[in-house]
Design a protein around this motif. Structure first.
Motif, short mmCIF file in Angstrom:
data_model
loop_
_atom_site.label_atom_id
_atom_site.label_comp_id
_atom_site.label_asym_id
_atom_site.label_seq_id
_atom_site.Cartn_x
_atom_site.Cartn_y
_atom_site.Cartn_z
N LYS A 48 0.73 -1.26 -0.12
CA LYS A 48 -0.02 0.02 -0.04
C LYS A 48 0.92 1.26 -0.01
CE LYS A 48 -3.33 1.80 3.16
NZ LYS A 48 -2.51 2.77 3.60
N SER A 55 2.07 4.60 1.65
CA SER A 55 1.90 5.01 2.89
C SER A 55 1.25 6.10 3.13
CB SER A 55 3.37 5.23 3.24
OG SER A 55 3.41 6.07 4.56
N ASP A 56 0.44 6.13 4.40
CA ASP A 56 -0.20 7.10 4.70
C ASP A 56 0.62 8.48 4.91
OD1 ASP A 56 -2.52 6.11 4.85
OD2 ASP A 56 -2.64 5.89 6.84
N ALA A 90 1.20 10.09 -0.22
CA ALA A 90 -0.14 10.77 0.18
C ALA A 90 0.38 12.08 0.11
CB ALA A 90 -0.18 10.41 1.84
N ARG A 120 -2.96 8.24 -2.66
CA ARG A 120 -3.79 7.56 -1.56
C ARG A 120 -4.82 6.51 -1.92
NH1 ARG A 120 -6.05 13.18 1.28
NH2 ARG A 120 -6.11 13.62 -1.35
N THR A 176 -3.27 14.22 8.82
CA THR A 176 -2.52 13.60 7.59
C THR A 176 -3.17 12.40 7.14
OG1 THR A 176 -0.52 13.41 6.31
CG2 THR A 176 -0.25 12.94 8.43
N SER A 177 -3.31 12.27 5.80
CA SER A 177 -3.95 10.88 5.37
C SER A 177 -5.40 10.49 6.16
CB SER A 177 -2.94 10.06 5.31
OG SER A 177 -2.02 10.06 4.18
#
Lengths: 114, 289
Positions: A15, A17-18, A68, A89, B186-187
């Protein structure tokens, strides 16, 4: 052309990353020869992670970053480079690369907000 | 499974983030709570978590002096810009709270008696509450790496959500617009801004809106104690209209909130106008998930 992707795991299936600068790994992917490597983002200091990650991108001659939305400090550094940022995202690294090649990823503007 | 992350923040402190978060934690059926105000956490006062797992957080480095090696030359005291090294008549010592971990003394020391060592900056916990997991933290006094600790709290909350198959993380965010606040939002998938109708309330709301915009996250505003200053509330509403930000609800001033807080309970367990409006806000918010 090389792309830097912020990922959770050292895998193309990982995935995105945030976080950009505080991601666990960076994937550097070369679109020409499809070679890639993972860089362990083991940041030593707790400050200045944003500019440091951008420096890493510059050192690796990256033209685009997929992650992100980077924080303001990272964005300020990116603004000074010629690197473009794309909003990754919700995708895996593999999906994001496909979408990038097809021009389907949204670019994150460094000059103005929404 | 996708986990929806929702953050409750405000530019200004003390607007009602935790009051709202505590109520949401009861209204949401399945959720992980994350208290990201690691400098001054207080969600645990209401949710009374039972700690399951404690983790240590090493945020910064500090100089440590090896007395055996010290030759008492005093160079360290001279180079320290933070006055963290002092001579007490017998020897030199490092004041932990003053040391910034810059490392100047470790370079200057001719005897190599000083070293930078990882220092314990705080702790964070995975806990359980009446209706689901909660992650919270405690930063030690004078530590400054709160944004990074918040990142750890959120990571653990997200892991808890995936491990227990819970599709929602509710983040009680840090106030302000700096590192702790950005690290809280964030996110995330949605941000709730709690504003109070005061001059500083509106001023700080504008600042946090800019911050959330930077991260391209959808947001909505809750005006708390809206009736204590109707004209400011109107100003907030007009501002939100211009900026195309949804007003999720307006919570009235209510003595009941004070009572709930004094009893360390969430407002929604009481039958009162503030409770009714918070429930309505929750319905509105949960439709975004």
């Amino acid at each position: 052309m090389k792309i830097m992707i912020a990922v959770d795991q050292p895998s193309l299936d990982s995935k995105i990353s945030d976080r950009f600068a505080r991601t666990a790994y960076f994937l550097i992917y070369d679109l020409q020869d499809q070679k890639y490597q993972f860089i362990n983002n083991d940041i030593e200091t707790k400050h200045g992670a944003g500019p440091k990650a951008v420096q890493l991108a510059i050192d690796n001659k990256v033209s685009a970053i997929i992650s992100a939305i980077p924080g303001e400090n990272a964005m300020d550094a990116i603004k000074e480079s010629k690197i473009k940022v794309y909003d990754g995202r919700g995708f895996s690294a593999k999906e994001a690369l496909e979408k990038f090649k097809n021009g389907e990823l949204k670019e994150v503007s460094t000059t103005h907000h929404l | 499974m996708l986990v929806f992350q929702m953050a409750i923040v405000s530019g200004k402190g003390g607007t009602g983030k935790t009051t709202l978060s505590a109520s949401f934690s009861y209204l949401a059926k399945d959720r992980v709570m994350a208290d990201c105000d690691v400098d001054a956490p207080n969600l645990h006062i209401i949710l009374k978590p039972q700690v399951i797992e404690k983790r240590e957080y090493f945020g910064s480095k500090k100089a440590v002096l090896d007395q055996e090696k010290c030759v008492m030359c005093g160079v360290c005291e001279q180079v320290c810009r933070f006055d963290a090294i002092k001579f007490d008549g017998n020897g030199y010592s490092v004041t932990e709270y003053a040391c910034e971990g810059c490392g100047a003394c470790t370079i200057a020391c001719p005897a190599k008696a000083l070293q930078l060592v990882q220092s314990l900056s705080g702790e964070y916990y995975l806990s359980k509450t009446d209706n689901g997991p909660m992650v919270h933290a405690l930063l030690k006094p004078s530590e400054e790496t709160s944004g990074d600790l918040i990142a750890e709290v959120r990571k653990l909350a997200l892991k808890g959500a995936y491990d227990s198959q819970i599709p929602l993380v509710i983040i009680d965010g840090a106030p302000g617009i700096g590192c702790p606040a950005t690290s809280s939002i964030t996110s995330t998938n949605y941000v709730i801004l709690v504003a109070e109708p005061t001059m500083s309330g509106l001023h700080d709301l504008r600042r946090i809106v800019e911050t959330v915009r930077h991260f391209r996250i959808k947001m909505g505003v809750v005006v708390n104690k809206y009736d204590i200053n109707p004209s400011k509330t109107q100003e907030i509403e007009e501002y939100c209209k211009t900026e195309e930000i949804e007003i999720l609800g307006k919570v009235p001033y209510d003595e009941c909130v004070k009572r709930a807080t004094e009893n360390a309970q969430p407002v929604i367990l009481y039958d009162c106008p503030a409770s009714d409006e918070i429930k309505r806000v929750w319905e509105n918010v949960s439709s975004k998930i």
